[in-house]
Motif scaffolding. Structure first.
Motif, PDB file in Angstrom:
ATOM      1  N   ILE A  70       0.834  -1.209   0.000  1.00 22.69           N
ATOM      2  CA  ILE A  70       0.000   0.000   0.000  1.00 22.69           C
ATOM      3  C   ILE A  70       0.865   1.253   0.000  1.00 22.69           C
ATOM      4  CG2 ILE A  70      -1.725   1.292   1.329  1.00 22.69           C
ATOM      5  CD1 ILE A  70      -2.694  -1.517   2.361  1.00 22.69           C
ATOM      6  N   GLN A  71       1.932   1.220   0.800  1.00 22.17           N
ATOM      7  CA  GLN A  71       2.815   2.384   0.865  1.00 22.17           C
ATOM      8  C   GLN A  71       3.547   2.600  -0.455  1.00 22.17           C
ATOM      9  OE1 GLN A  71       2.843   4.501   3.563  1.00 22.17           O
ATOM     10  NE2 GLN A  71       3.870   5.813   2.055  1.00 22.17           N
ATOM     11  N   SER A  72       3.945   1.506  -1.118  1.00 21.88           N
ATOM     12  CA  SER A  72       4.660   1.638  -2.400  1.00 21.88           C
ATOM     13  C   SER A  72       3.763   2.249  -3.469  1.00 21.88           C
ATOM     14  CB  SER A  72       5.191   0.277  -2.855  1.00 21.88           C
ATOM     15  OG  SER A  72       4.139  -0.571  -3.287  1.00 21.88           O
ATOM     16  N   ILE A  73       2.481   1.899  -3.439  1.00 25.71           N
ATOM     17  CA  ILE A  73       1.525   2.468  -4.395  1.00 25.71           C
ATOM     18  C   ILE A  73       1.402   3.974  -4.171  1.00 25.71           C
ATOM     19  CG2 ILE A  73      -0.892   2.474  -5.133  1.00 25.71           C
ATOM     20  CD1 ILE A  73      -0.968  -0.521  -4.287  1.00 25.71           C
ATOM     21  N   LYS A  74       1.311   4.362  -2.904  1.00 26.95           N
ATOM     22  CA  LYS A  74       1.198   5.784  -2.578  1.00 26.95           C
ATOM     23  C   LYS A  74       2.485   6.532  -2.900  1.00 26.95           C
ATOM     24  CE  LYS A  74      -2.226   5.121   1.097  1.00 26.95           C
ATOM     25  NZ  LYS A  74      -2.497   5.229   2.561  1.00 26.95           N
ATOM     26  N   ASP A  75       3.624   5.920  -2.580  1.00 22.56           N
ATOM     27  CA  ASP A  75       4.910   6.574  -2.843  1.00 22.56           C
ATOM     28  C   ASP A  75       5.135   6.795  -4.334  1.00 22.56           C
ATOM     29  OD1 ASP A  75       5.440   6.627  -0.149  1.00 22.56           O
ATOM     30  OD2 ASP A  75       6.791   4.894  -0.166  1.00 22.56           O
ATOM     31  N   ALA A  76       4.655   5.835  -5.144  1.00 20.67           N
ATOM     32  CA  ALA A  76       4.802   5.951  -6.603  1.00 20.67           C
ATOM     33  C   ALA A  76       3.803   6.940  -7.195  1.00 20.67           C
ATOM     34  CB  ALA A  76       4.634   4.588  -7.261  1.00 20.67           C
ATOM     35  N   GLN A  77       2.875   7.397  -6.370  1.00 19.54           N
ATOM     36  CA  GLN A  77       1.839   8.348  -6.797  1.00 19.54           C
ATOM     37  C   GLN A  77       1.092   7.841  -8.028  1.00 19.54           C
ATOM     38  OE1 GLN A  77       3.990  12.095  -7.224  1.00 19.54           O
ATOM     39  NE2 GLN A  77       3.751  12.532  -5.042  1.00 19.54           N
ATOM     40  N   LEU A  78       0.713   6.560  -7.952  1.00 14.70           N
ATOM     41  CA  LEU A  78       0.014   5.942  -9.075  1.00 14.70           C
ATOM     42  C   LEU A  78      -1.375   6.540  -9.263  1.00 14.70           C
ATOM     43  CD1 LEU A  78       0.795   2.128  -8.614  1.00 14.70           C
ATOM     44  CD2 LEU A  78       2.030   3.820  -9.991  1.00 14.70           C
ATOM     45  N   ASP A  79      -1.755   6.680 -10.526  1.00 15.54           N
ATOM     46  CA  ASP A  79      -3.126   7.057 -10.846  1.00 15.54           C
ATOM     47  C   ASP A  79      -3.999   5.805 -10.948  1.00 15.54           C
ATOM     48  OD1 ASP A  79      -3.030  10.062 -11.393  1.00 15.54           O
ATOM     49  OD2 ASP A  79      -1.365   9.318 -12.610  1.00 15.54           O
ATOM     50  N   TRP A  80      -3.470   4.794 -11.648  1.00 12.52           N
ATOM     51  CA  TRP A  80      -4.210   3.545 -11.852  1.00 12.52           C
ATOM     52  C   TRP A  80      -3.319   2.359 -11.488  1.00 12.52           C
ATOM     53  CZ3 TRP A  80      -9.261   3.691 -12.605  1.00 12.52           C
ATOM     54  CH2 TRP A  80      -9.843   4.770 -13.280  1.00 12.52           C
ATOM     55  N   LEU A  81      -3.942   1.315 -10.970  1.00 11.76           N
ATOM     56  CA  LEU A  81      -3.243   0.060 -10.696  1.00 11.76           C
ATOM     57  C   LEU A  81      -4.026  -1.081 -11.334  1.00 11.76           C
ATOM     58  CD1 LEU A  81      -0.991  -1.488  -9.073  1.00 11.76           C
ATOM     59  CD2 LEU A  81      -2.700  -1.739  -7.250  1.00 11.76           C
ATOM     60  N   PHE A  82      -3.356  -1.849 -12.202  1.00  8.91           N
ATOM     61  CA  PHE A  82      -3.960  -3.059 -12.756  1.00  8.91           C
ATOM     62  C   PHE A  82      -3.689  -4.238 -11.820  1.00  8.91           C
ATOM     63  CE2 PHE A  82      -3.465  -0.666 -16.736  1.00  8.91           C
ATOM     64  CZ  PHE A  82      -4.653  -0.970 -17.404  1.00  8.91           C
ATOM     65  N   ILE A  83      -4.692  -5.051 -11.586  1.00  7.92           N
ATOM     66  CA  ILE A  83      -4.513  -6.337 -10.910  1.00  7.92           C
ATOM     67  C   ILE A  83      -5.085  -7.410 -11.831  1.00  7.92           C
ATOM     68  CG2 ILE A  83      -5.026  -7.776  -8.910  1.00  7.92           C
ATOM     69  CD1 ILE A  83      -5.250  -5.320  -7.199  1.00  7.92           C
ATOM     70  N   ILE A  84      -4.202  -8.182 -12.460  1.00  2.75           N
ATOM     71  CA  ILE A  84      -4.614  -9.209 -13.424  1.00  2.75           C
ATOM     72  C   ILE A  84      -3.799 -10.473 -13.166  1.00  2.75           C
ATOM     73  CG2 ILE A  84      -4.683  -9.832 -15.879  1.00  2.75           C
ATOM     74  CD1 ILE A  84      -5.074  -6.886 -16.519  1.00  2.75           C
TER      75      ILE A  84
END
Length: 277
Positions: A70-84
């Motif tokens: 969760i922290q890595s997603i926030k740190d990367a300042q992602l707009d979208w995340l794919f989960i496939i």
């Protein structure tokens, strides 16, 4: 600039990652399982080489809901995340970590066929078409708004193996279709029509028992729906379990094993015998 991440640990997800780059997109973060996890999982792959070649930061974690993910997603300042290609269910914290949300795929034309066993059910139900839907994940099961869909035509000969491959190909085509709009921040999401929603339940291996008093057409459909990579349709003869991998409806004798139904004959072309005594 739109920032995108990807979560996967199987070949299908990796192929979708490659497709993103083939149409000019890029990834700012990749997340996968630890190397010692899910080694026996079908299609299990490792992202190290691809991420190194593209300069994508790669995080390996035991679970997608771990705090470091969760922290890595926030740190990367992602707009979208794919989960496939990922069996773990994302928590609400994960869904809210990217600025715009999390995108997933479902192998039906949502809102039709929410739930499990999408490929077998599409054949068992005798549908004329199915497909793949890219949608935004929410707290429900396959209920989030739709980004786009690709249809797959079905006939009375398609089996699970063929449909499985077509579904995989549709995932890749859909990624290629959508990525330009996603990178341009021009995605249009459409809410699902709840009045059209259907839910398909999970299936167990024992659900593949062929009804020898039923119709040959139902039996043939079950064989096609449950062939590899699924557990297979089956019946019993003198304590022997006969798992049927391929069969045809025919009046001509095409094999050494035939099942007679009230409305026709099922000629079994590929099968496996299992002694259950």
């Amino acid at each position: 600039m739109i920032k995108v991440g990807f979560v996967t640990c199987v070949q299908l997800g990796y192929s979708c990652m490659e497709a993103i780059y083939e149409v000019g997109g890029k990834l700012d973060l990749a997340i996968s399982l630890l190397d010692n996890q899910a080694k026996s999982k079908s299609g299990r792959i490792y992202l190290d080489s691809f991420c190194n070649s593209k300069g994508i930061p790669l995080l390996k974690a035991s679970h997608v809901n771990n705090p470091e993910v969760i922290q890595s997603i926030k740190d990367a300042q992602l707009d979208w995340l794919f989960i496939i290609g990922w069996s773990q269910i994302a928590s609400q914290e994960v869904l809210e970590a990217p600025k715009r949300g999390v995108l997933g795929m479902h192998p039906t034309l949502l809102p039709t066929g929410r739930g499990r066993a999408a490929i077998p059910w599409a054949i068992l139900k005798g549908l004329s078409k199915t497909g793949v839907t890219l949608f935004k994940l929410d707290s429900g099961v396959d209920t989030g708004p739709v980004v786009d869909q690709i249809e797959i035509a079905l006939d009375n000969q398609v089996d699970a193996n063929i449909l499985y491959q077509e579904v995989d190909a549709a995932h890749i085509s859909l990624i290629k279709k959508v990525i330009p709009s996603l990178m341009a921040d021009d995605l249009v999401l459409k809410e699902q029509d709840e009045s059209l929603a259907t839910e398909w339940p999970g299936r167990k291996p024992e659900d593949g028992l062929i009804d020898l008093t039923g119709s040959v057409f139902d039996a043939h459909r079950m064989v096609r729906a449950l062939t590899r990579p699924y557990p297979g349709a089956f019946y019993f003869v003198d304590g022997i379990k006969v798992v049927v991998w391929k069969a045809v409806i025919s009046k001509s004798r095409l094999s050494d094993r035939t099942i007679n139904f009230y409305d026709g004959q099922l000629q079994i072309l590929e099968y496996e015998l299992i002694n259950v005594k």
